[in-house]
Design a protein around this motif. Structure first.
Motif, PDB file in Angstrom:
ATOM      1  N   GLY A   1       0.835  -1.190   0.000  1.00 49.54           N
ATOM      2  CA  GLY A   1       0.000   0.000   0.000  1.00 49.54           C
ATOM      3  C   GLY A   1       0.872   1.243   0.000  1.00 49.54           C
ATOM      4  O   GLY A   1       2.005   1.227  -0.469  1.00 49.54           O
ATOM      5  N   GLU A   2       0.348   2.329   0.578  1.00 48.52           N
ATOM      6  CA  GLU A   2       1.047   3.614   0.576  1.00 48.52           C
ATOM      7  C   GLU A   2       1.614   3.913   1.957  1.00 48.52           C
ATOM      8  O   GLU A   2       0.891   3.891   2.949  1.00 48.52           O
ATOM      9  CB  GLU A   2       0.071   4.714   0.166  1.00 48.52           C
ATOM     10  N   LEU A   3       2.916   4.206   2.010  1.00 51.94           N
ATOM     11  CA  LEU A   3       3.580   4.512   3.264  1.00 51.94           C
ATOM     12  C   LEU A   3       4.379   5.798   3.101  1.00 51.94           C
ATOM     13  O   LEU A   3       5.190   5.920   2.181  1.00 51.94           O
ATOM     14  CB  LEU A   3       4.510   3.370   3.680  1.00 51.94           C
ATOM     15  N   THR A   4       4.127   6.759   3.986  1.00 51.88           N
ATOM     16  CA  THR A   4       4.884   8.003   4.011  1.00 51.88           C
ATOM     17  C   THR A   4       5.617   8.043   5.339  1.00 51.88           C
ATOM     18  O   THR A   4       5.009   8.251   6.381  1.00 51.88           O
ATOM     19  CB  THR A   4       3.951   9.230   3.874  1.00 51.88           C
ATOM     20  N   GLY A   5       6.917   7.795   5.301  1.00 51.15           N
ATOM     21  CA  GLY A   5       7.724   7.746   6.507  1.00 51.15           C
ATOM     22  C   GLY A   5       8.855   6.753   6.337  1.00 51.15           C
ATOM     23  O   GLY A   5       8.888   5.997   5.363  1.00 51.15           O
ATOM     24  N   ASP A   6       9.773   6.770   7.256  1.00 55.14           N
ATOM     25  CA  ASP A   6      10.919   5.868   7.194  1.00 55.14           C
ATOM     26  C   ASP A   6      10.554   4.486   7.729  1.00 55.14           C
ATOM     27  O   ASP A   6       9.716   4.349   8.621  1.00 55.14           O
ATOM     28  CB  ASP A   6      12.093   6.430   7.994  1.00 55.14           C
TER      29      ASP A   6
ATOM     30  N   VAL B   1       6.195   3.981  -1.472  1.00 53.60           N
ATOM     31  CA  VAL B   1       6.875   4.403  -0.256  1.00 53.60           C
ATOM     32  C   VAL B   1       7.565   5.741  -0.491  1.00 53.60           C
ATOM     33  O   VAL B   1       8.318   5.892  -1.450  1.00 53.60           O
ATOM     34  CB  VAL B   1       7.915   3.351   0.199  1.00 53.60           C
ATOM     35  N   GLN B   2       7.279   6.699   0.402  1.00 59.96           N
ATOM     36  CA  GLN B   2       7.973   7.983   0.403  1.00 59.96           C
ATOM     37  C   GLN B   2       8.734   8.067   1.717  1.00 59.96           C
ATOM     38  O   GLN B   2       8.150   8.381   2.748  1.00 59.96           O
ATOM     39  CB  GLN B   2       6.992   9.151   0.272  1.00 59.96           C
ATOM     40  N   GLY B   3      10.007   7.738   1.657  1.00 57.43           N
ATOM     41  CA  GLY B   3      10.835   7.726   2.856  1.00 57.43           C
ATOM     42  C   GLY B   3      11.994   6.780   2.661  1.00 57.43           C
ATOM     43  O   GLY B   3      12.090   6.078   1.655  1.00 57.43           O
ATOM     44  N   ASN B   4      12.886   6.760   3.615  1.00 52.59           N
ATOM     45  CA  ASN B   4      14.052   5.881   3.553  1.00 52.59           C
ATOM     46  C   ASN B   4      13.705   4.514   4.118  1.00 52.59           C
ATOM     47  O   ASN B   4      12.953   4.411   5.080  1.00 52.59           O
ATOM     48  CB  ASN B   4      15.212   6.498   4.329  1.00 52.59           C
ATOM     49  N   VAL B   5      14.285   3.479   3.525  1.00 50.17           N
ATOM     50  CA  VAL B   5      14.052   2.113   3.961  1.00 50.17           C
ATOM     51  C   VAL B   5      15.376   1.546   4.475  1.00 50.17           C
ATOM     52  O   VAL B   5      16.327   1.378   3.710  1.00 50.17           O
ATOM     53  CB  VAL B   5      13.495   1.235   2.819  1.00 50.17           C
ATOM     54  N   HIS B   6      15.429   1.290   5.770  1.00 44.75           N
ATOM     55  CA  HIS B   6      16.599   0.697   6.411  1.00 44.75           C
ATOM     56  C   HIS B   6      16.324  -0.795   6.508  1.00 44.75           C
ATOM     57  O   HIS B   6      15.346  -1.205   7.123  1.00 44.75           O
ATOM     58  CB  HIS B   6      16.798   1.296   7.813  1.00 44.75           C
ATOM     59  N   TYR B   7      17.206  -1.601   5.940  1.00 48.99           N
ATOM     60  CA  TYR B   7      16.905  -3.024   5.799  1.00 48.99           C
ATOM     61  C   TYR B   7      18.146  -3.879   6.019  1.00 48.99           C
ATOM     62  O   TYR B   7      19.272  -3.405   5.945  1.00 48.99           O
ATOM     63  CB  TYR B   7      16.376  -3.302   4.390  1.00 48.99           C
ATOM     64  N   ARG B   8      17.922  -5.157   6.284  1.00 51.93           N
ATOM     65  CA  ARG B   8      18.988  -6.160   6.275  1.00 51.93           C
ATOM     66  C   ARG B   8      18.865  -6.961   4.977  1.00 51.93           C
ATOM     67  O   ARG B   8      19.835  -7.239   4.320  1.00 51.93           O
ATOM     68  CB  ARG B   8      18.881  -7.071   7.495  1.00 51.93           C
TER      69      ARG B   8
END
Length: 141
Positions: free
Chosen positions: A77-82, A97-104
């Motif tokens: 869906g739609e996500l605004t945020g990190d 997605v509008q934001g940074n994605v911190h992932y492994r």
């Protein structure tokens, strides 16, 4: 002898313990564990409890305005945020997605949209904190 009320320490793939329906709007921070499935709208932070198995699934018509912190995050869906994920992030075909994605580990399906940065968890640890950069720049002047 046997504990009947103890919770399992792991989750099944796709397990849903809590569902937020399409007509629901929640304003405020939400702390959770287990499988959280969102078809509605959340305005606020979503944070998985430390030490608990947790996964968040954002359905195609669901939306989140706020930061997300969970071991497993699946977005369609739609996500605004990190997004901060300690295990895995999946961006499905309808993800926006509008934001940074911190992932492994990250999986992006064709059609998903990301306006922001993908930041690998191990490489982020090697970078200095933003405050340290400001202090170093101030010293250079």
């Amino acid at each position: 002898m046997f504990k009947t009320n103890s919770k399992p320490t792991h989750m099944r793939e796709g397990q849903v313990d809590t569902m937020i329906g399409p007509q629901v709007v929640i304003r405020g921070d939400l702390h959770f564990s287990g499988g959280l499935y969102i078809e509605g709208r959340i305005v606020g932070k979503l944070v998985a409890l430390d030490g608990q198995p947790a996964s968040l699934t954002l359905a195609e018509n669901g939306s989140i305005e706020g930061e997300v912190r969970a071991p497993v995050v699946i977005i369609n869906g739609e996500l605004t945020g990190d997004v901060y994920s300690s295990e895995r992030v999946e961006l499905a075909a309808k993800a926006r997605v509008q934001g940074n994605v911190h992932y492994r580990v990250v999986e992006m399906t064709a059609g998903s949209q990301l306006t922001g940065r993908l930041i690998h968890a191990e490489s982020a640890a090697a970078l200095p904190a933003p405050e340290a950069l400001i202090t170093a720049d101030a010293l250079m002047d």
